[in-house]
Design a protein around this motif. Structure first.
Motif, PDB file in Angstrom:
ATOM      1  N   HIS A 159       0.842  -1.198   0.000  1.00  0.00           N
ATOM      2  CA  HIS A 159       0.000   0.000   0.000  1.00  0.00           C
ATOM      3  C   HIS A 159       0.879   1.250   0.000  1.00  0.00           C
ATOM      4  O   HIS A 159       0.830   2.066   0.916  1.00  0.00           O
ATOM      5  N   GLN A 160       1.686   1.373  -1.038  1.00  0.00           N
ATOM      6  CA  GLN A 160       2.669   2.444  -1.111  1.00  0.00           C
ATOM      7  C   GLN A 160       2.166   3.617  -1.962  1.00  0.00           C
ATOM      8  O   GLN A 160       1.211   3.492  -2.726  1.00  0.00           O
ATOM      9  N   SER A 161       2.859   4.735  -1.832  1.00  0.00           N
ATOM     10  CA  SER A 161       2.570   5.951  -2.606  1.00  0.00           C
ATOM     11  C   SER A 161       3.871   6.410  -3.282  1.00  0.00           C
ATOM     12  O   SER A 161       4.951   6.119  -2.771  1.00  0.00           O
ATOM     13  N   ILE A 193       0.778   6.948  -6.526  1.00  0.00           N
ATOM     14  CA  ILE A 193       0.101   6.080  -7.490  1.00  0.00           C
ATOM     15  C   ILE A 193      -0.440   6.920  -8.647  1.00  0.00           C
ATOM     16  O   ILE A 193      -0.506   8.152  -8.543  1.00  0.00           O
ATOM     17  N   HIS A 218       2.234  11.963  -7.711  1.00  0.00           N
ATOM     18  CA  HIS A 218       1.031  11.290  -8.210  1.00  0.00           C
ATOM     19  C   HIS A 218       0.814  11.650  -9.672  1.00  0.00           C
ATOM     20  O   HIS A 218       1.265  12.698 -10.144  1.00  0.00           O
ATOM     21  N   TYR A 258      -7.292   8.083  -0.709  1.00  0.00           N
ATOM     22  CA  TYR A 258      -6.906   6.671  -0.628  1.00  0.00           C
ATOM     23  C   TYR A 258      -5.903   6.507   0.511  1.00  0.00           C
ATOM     24  O   TYR A 258      -5.387   7.503   1.046  1.00  0.00           O
ATOM     25  N   GLY A 278      -2.266   5.263   1.606  1.00  0.00           N
ATOM     26  CA  GLY A 278      -0.960   4.972   1.016  1.00  0.00           C
ATOM     27  C   GLY A 278       0.146   5.074   2.043  1.00  0.00           C
ATOM     28  O   GLY A 278      -0.006   4.627   3.178  1.00  0.00           O
ATOM     29  N   SER A 279       1.242   5.696   1.621  1.00  0.00           N
ATOM     30  CA  SER A 279       2.436   5.714   2.477  1.00  0.00           C
ATOM     31  C   SER A 279       3.152   7.052   2.349  1.00  0.00           C
ATOM     32  O   SER A 279       2.837   7.861   1.471  1.00  0.00           O
ATOM     33  N   THR A 320       6.280   9.005   0.947  1.00  0.00           N
ATOM     34  CA  THR A 320       6.979   8.721  -0.320  1.00  0.00           C
ATOM     35  C   THR A 320       8.492   8.842  -0.178  1.00  0.00           C
ATOM     36  O   THR A 320       9.215   8.785  -1.155  1.00  0.00           O
ATOM     37  N   GLU A 366       3.341   3.060   6.011  1.00  0.00           N
ATOM     38  CA  GLU A 366       2.019   2.925   5.403  1.00  0.00           C
ATOM     39  C   GLU A 366       0.909   3.427   6.334  1.00  0.00           C
ATOM     40  O   GLU A 366       1.176   3.895   7.431  1.00  0.00           O
ATOM     41  N   ARG A 378      -6.346  -1.512  -3.536  1.00  0.00           N
ATOM     42  CA  ARG A 378      -6.865  -0.349  -2.804  1.00  0.00           C
ATOM     43  C   ARG A 378      -7.994   0.374  -3.537  1.00  0.00           C
ATOM     44  O   ARG A 378      -7.879   0.686  -4.717  1.00  0.00           O
TER      45      ARG A 378
END
Ligand SMILES: [Zn+2]
Length: 207
Positions: A18-20, A22, A84, A152, A154-155, A157, A163, A201
């Protein structure tokens, strides 16, 4: 599979899915009419604006009400180009307002920049860049008139890439001039993390 409660140290701890950042695809968002409007109460006094080593970072106090909960603003910083993507589109820059709630939950509001008219906030920062001391900015100028946003989980960066960070990405971009973009790039030419997989997600859209 039955859990082995006598060897809990062997239980698998899942992370990294669940990373950022995206890419946000408008075709696959979930309409979220019940999401609350973002309410921002940022102060106009900058206590410090510096190069964190990874680009522009500005320390300023304030609060935001996000999804009916109160968060304290810690700082904001800028990435060039945007981290993003929106429908596969990368913007010239992206500002991140980093917040934390009393229980430790982190939330980031992201605003995209595209090239156009100069941004008044970056203008103030550039004017005071080499001078010590506090100065005033009007952070509401940073926030687009159209409040629609994507949300959303995420995490961060940057390391430690923690997360369960709540992301609020505002759909409408604001503008900055090419001179202002050059100023940001002088501090750090490129500071955007690679895109991460969305995986399972949901991405909510609050019109
Ligand atoms: Zn950031």
């Amino acid at each position: 599979m039955q859990l082995d409660y006598s060897h809990q140290q062997n239980w698998h701890f899942e992370s990294g899915q669940h990373q950022s950042p995206i890419n946000i695809d408008d075709q696959s968002v979930i309409d979220w009419q019940r999401g609350s409007a973002i309410e921002i109460d940022y102060q106009n006094q900058v206590s410090e604006a510096h190069n964190s080593g990874n680009g522009l970072e500005v320390l300023v106090n304030g609060t935001a009400i996000l999804n009916y909960r109160k968060f304290n603003l810690l700082q904001f910083h800028v990435h060039t180009p945007s981290e993003h993507q929106l429908n596969q589109h990368t913007f010239a820059a992206e500002v991140h307002f980093v917040h934390q709630a009393l229980n430790g939950t982190k939330a980031v509001i992201g605003v995209f920049f595209e090239l156009g008219a100069p941004d008044p906030v970056i203008d103030s920062i550039m004017q005071h860049w080499s001078k010590p001391g506090q100065f005033a900015i009007k952070l509401t100028d940073f926030i687009p008139a159209d409040p629609a946003y994507y949300h959303y989980l995420g995490s961060l960066t940057t390391p430690p890439l923690t997360e369960n960070v709540e992301w609020y990405i505002i759909k409408e971009p604001v503008t900055l001039s090419s001179e202002q973009l050059s100023f940001l790039q002088t501090l750090m030419p490129k500071n955007n993390r690679d895109l991460q997989a969305v995986n399972d997600r949901p991405i909510l859209y609050r019109p």
